[in-house]
Design an enzyme around this catalytic site. Structure first.
Site, PDB file in Angstrom:
ATOM      1  N   LYS A 137      94.503  29.065 -25.807  1.00  0.00           N
ATOM      2  CA  LYS A 137      94.615  28.809 -24.410  1.00  0.00           C
ATOM      3  C   LYS A 137      93.680  27.821 -23.945  1.00  0.00           C
ATOM      4  O   LYS A 137      92.278  27.873 -24.215  1.00  0.00           O
ATOM      5  CB  LYS A 137      94.047  30.283 -23.662  1.00  0.00           C
ATOM      6  CG  LYS A 137      93.511  29.995 -22.175  1.00  0.00           C
ATOM      7  CD  LYS A 137      94.611  29.599 -21.394  1.00  0.00           C
ATOM      8  CE  LYS A 137      93.851  29.599 -20.029  1.00  0.00           C
ATOM      9  NZ  LYS A 137      92.823  28.344 -19.691  1.00  0.00           N
ATOM     10  N   GLU A 171      81.637  33.053 -29.527  1.00  0.00           N
ATOM     11  CA  GLU A 171      80.249  32.075 -29.584  1.00  0.00           C
ATOM     12  C   GLU A 171      80.074  32.174 -28.089  1.00  0.00           C
ATOM     13  O   GLU A 171      80.823  31.335 -27.233  1.00  0.00           O
ATOM     14  CB  GLU A 171      80.651  30.820 -30.232  1.00  0.00           C
ATOM     15  CG  GLU A 171      79.777  29.831 -30.491  1.00  0.00           C
ATOM     16  CD  GLU A 171      79.493  28.941 -29.431  1.00  0.00           C
ATOM     17  OE1 GLU A 171      78.531  29.027 -28.775  1.00  0.00           O
ATOM     18  OE2 GLU A 171      79.992  27.939 -29.353  1.00  0.00           O
ATOM     19  N   CYS A 184      76.141  24.588 -25.565  1.00  0.00           N
ATOM     20  CA  CYS A 184      75.537  25.700 -25.782  1.00  0.00           C
ATOM     21  C   CYS A 184      74.501  25.599 -26.619  1.00  0.00           C
ATOM     22  O   CYS A 184      73.570  26.659 -26.593  1.00  0.00           O
ATOM     23  CB  CYS A 184      76.492  26.666 -26.105  1.00  0.00           C
ATOM     24  SG  CYS A 184      77.454  26.216 -27.629  1.00  0.00           S
ATOM     25  N   GLU A 235      70.046  29.895 -18.732  1.00  0.00           N
ATOM     26  CA  GLU A 235      70.671  28.629 -19.322  1.00  0.00           C
ATOM     27  C   GLU A 235      71.001  27.643 -18.276  1.00  0.00           C
ATOM     28  O   GLU A 235      71.819  28.057 -17.323  1.00  0.00           O
ATOM     29  CB  GLU A 235      72.022  28.975 -20.052  1.00  0.00           C
ATOM     30  CG  GLU A 235      72.445  27.774 -21.053  1.00  0.00           C
ATOM     31  CD  GLU A 235      73.425  28.145 -21.992  1.00  0.00           C
ATOM     32  OE1 GLU A 235      73.739  27.518 -23.087  1.00  0.00           O
ATOM     33  OE2 GLU A 235      74.392  29.283 -21.559  1.00  0.00           O
TER      34      GLU A 235
END
Length: 534
Positions: A222, A299, A333, A431
């Site tokens: 995807k 992840e 990330c 974050e």
């Protein structure tokens, strides 16, 4: 649909907006200004790599059965790039069926045969790296130099895993039963559902598909709704490399993203799911996978600490912080999110760090000399701005930056450096995923390790020190899956990538990444203890 399923789907839609929804409509005047100021669309050396209105299923380019499409916009200008199919679960199931059929033969190819296919794909990506970089810049907003780096990084995963494919080894195990022999063999897990993010539209594709194909799996990938054209170009190169029909399938969706994710996580034919994205979405996908007990790799989000001790090489630490924090405008990330600097070098580090950031050039990502382009969408800009304003309201000082750059386009935000950060500020626990660096002072090693670990996530961590004993001590005490010691760059196809705690589990890259797509079969042979016949 049951109440629980409806609740999960609603949660998926809400959580997915942070990664999969388009930007909100912009004022008409701003859009008109952008159109007048915009340049022509970038030219590809091979225009056939730009795939509009089609997905790659079973070796063919197909449309959505409904004919529906969604728009993809240039984050730098807001202009339309093109349209892609709005796949439904029914469309996606056809890709799953194709992958299942292809698996029956592909799994039996030798490792050397699979290696040659991956190597050919690698060669084609290298040959077309400039076009891949152009697509990345166009739909993601990375400056050209950064996009070229990603194109090379993506190709390197295919090369690495092409070299691992012939080296899939089992073990011979001494048996405790006389006359028995125990061996293990490694087998491909089966059809894999891969869900990739927008921030590395090329590298996250190859980092997942490479090991899957190396061991004999087939995949349904995807593509991210914000950046689908890069994955589709990679699919075209896979086709040219001769990868058999059904082995690699790439589908797209935007509004239907939660439904497509649900079919990949609940379909019994899919035996493995790998997802890179936010922690809330990862938790939802994990719940959905539980019904069929799929193998799973996640992840997820991070909140990386970056620690500079008094005994560090300050210039090296500054270079590492710049590389870690501002790579892709802070939209990775593993970006440094909390920069802790011991008080003995705090002022020196802050001054040198701000001086380096002041050298950045923000602008159109295709313009020569530009180091930082736009963020992916207006929500990313809003979050960066909110973190700056929150810090200011609680006493932080803006050394430079801190503002939107609407004069450049709809999604630009200045690289920003803040000093005087404290633990009660949003950046200490959230974050940012943007070009905002906050510098937190600290006094002792014990204090900073405690602060670094005071988060539910644990993806990456960095620290700089010249004390050998401290290097070993702190590296072992940081609660993260990856540690950078005296470096701000840790990504490498040869290195296992992944986190602990709510940053997920499983590893990508390296030989450990290969194992994520395998199952171990044990075979016991009896009657092996009879004496040899003379």
């Amino acid at each position: 649909m049951a109440i629980l399923q409806r609740t999960l789907l609603f949660t998926a839609r809400a959580a997915a907006r942070s990664q999969f929804r388009p930007s909100s409509p912009r004022p008409l005047i701003a859009v008109q200004t952008l159109r007048l100021a915009s340049t022509m669309a970038p030219k590809l050396r091979d225009p056939s790599l730009f795939k509009q209105n089609v997905c790659y299923v079973n070796g063919e380019w197909v449309t959505a059965a409904s004919g529906k499409t969604f728009e993809v916009h240039d984050p730098a200008t807001g202009e339309l790039i093109g349209t892609c199919p709005e796949f439904t679960p029914e469309d996606t199931e056809k890709a799953i069926t194709a992958a299942a059929a292809a698996f029956e033969s592909f799994r039996h190819k030798t490792g050397r045969e699979r290696s040659k296919l991956l190597r050919k794909w690698y060669d084609l990506v290298v040959e077309n790296a400039e076009d891949i970089a152009t697509l990345i810049t166009w739909e993601n907003g990375k400056p050209t130099a950064d996009a070229r780096g990603e194109a090379a990084y993506a190709a390197n995963f295919l090369e690495w895993f092409s070299e691992e494919a012939p080296r899939i080894y089992g073990d011979t195990i001494p048996s405790s039963v006389p006359g028995n022999r125990v061996v293990t063999i490694k087998e491909p897990v089966g059809v894999c559902g891969l869900i990739t993010p927008w921030n590395f539209p090329a590298a996250m594709i190859t980092r997942k598909i490479g090991p899957a194909l190396a061991v004999g799996c087939t995949v349904v990938c995807k593509a991210p709704g914000e950046t689908p054209f890069t994955p589709l170009a990679l699919a075209e190169l896979a086709h040219r490399a001769g990868i058999p029909p059904g082995v690699v399938n790439v589908v797209t969706a935007l509004a239907n993203t939660p439904e497509v994710g649900e079919i990949l996580t609940t379909h019994p034919t899919v035996r493995k799911v790998s997802f890179t994205g936010s922690t809330p979405v990862g938790k939802l996908l994990m719940r959905q996978c539980s019904g069929t007990l799929k193998k799973l790799s996640l992840e997820l989000g991070g909140n990386a600490p970056f620690i500079v001790f008094d005994d560090a090489d300050v210039d090296l630490a500054v270079a590492g912080a710049v590389a870690s924090k501002f790579r892709s405008s802070g939209q990775t990330c593993v970006c440094a999110n909390r920069i802790y600097v011991q008080r003995g070098v705090y002022d020196e580090f802050a001054a040198k760090f701000a001086a380096k950031v002041r050298e950045f050039k923000v602008g159109s990502p295709f313009e020569a000399g530009v180091t930082h382009g736009p963020l992916i969408h207006d929500r990313a800009v809003a979050k960066a701005e909110s973190h700056v304003r929150d810090a200011q309201s609680k006493g932080a000082t803006v050394l430079l930056g801190g503002r939107r750059r609407a004069d450049l386009g709809p999604n630009f935000f200045e690289p920003t450096v803040l000093t005087g950060m404290t633990a009660d500020m949003a950046m200490a626990s959230e974050e940012t995923f943007g070009p905002v660096a906050g510098l937190f002072p600290f006094d002792t090693e014990d204090e900073v390790v405690r602060l670094a670990n005071a988060t539910p996530v644990g993806l990456a961590g960095y620290f700089f020190s010249r004390d050998v004993a401290r290097v070993h001590r702190v590296a072992e005490h940081l609660e993260v899956g990856m540690v950078g010691v005296n470096t701000g760059i840790i990504s490498d196809p040869a290195a296992p990538f992944g986190g602990v705690k709510e940053s997920g589990f499983g590893r990508e890259g390296s030989l450990y990444g290969v194992a994520e797509y395998q199952v171990t079969k044990m075979i016991t042979y009896g009657g092996m203890g009879k004496p040899l016949q003379s």
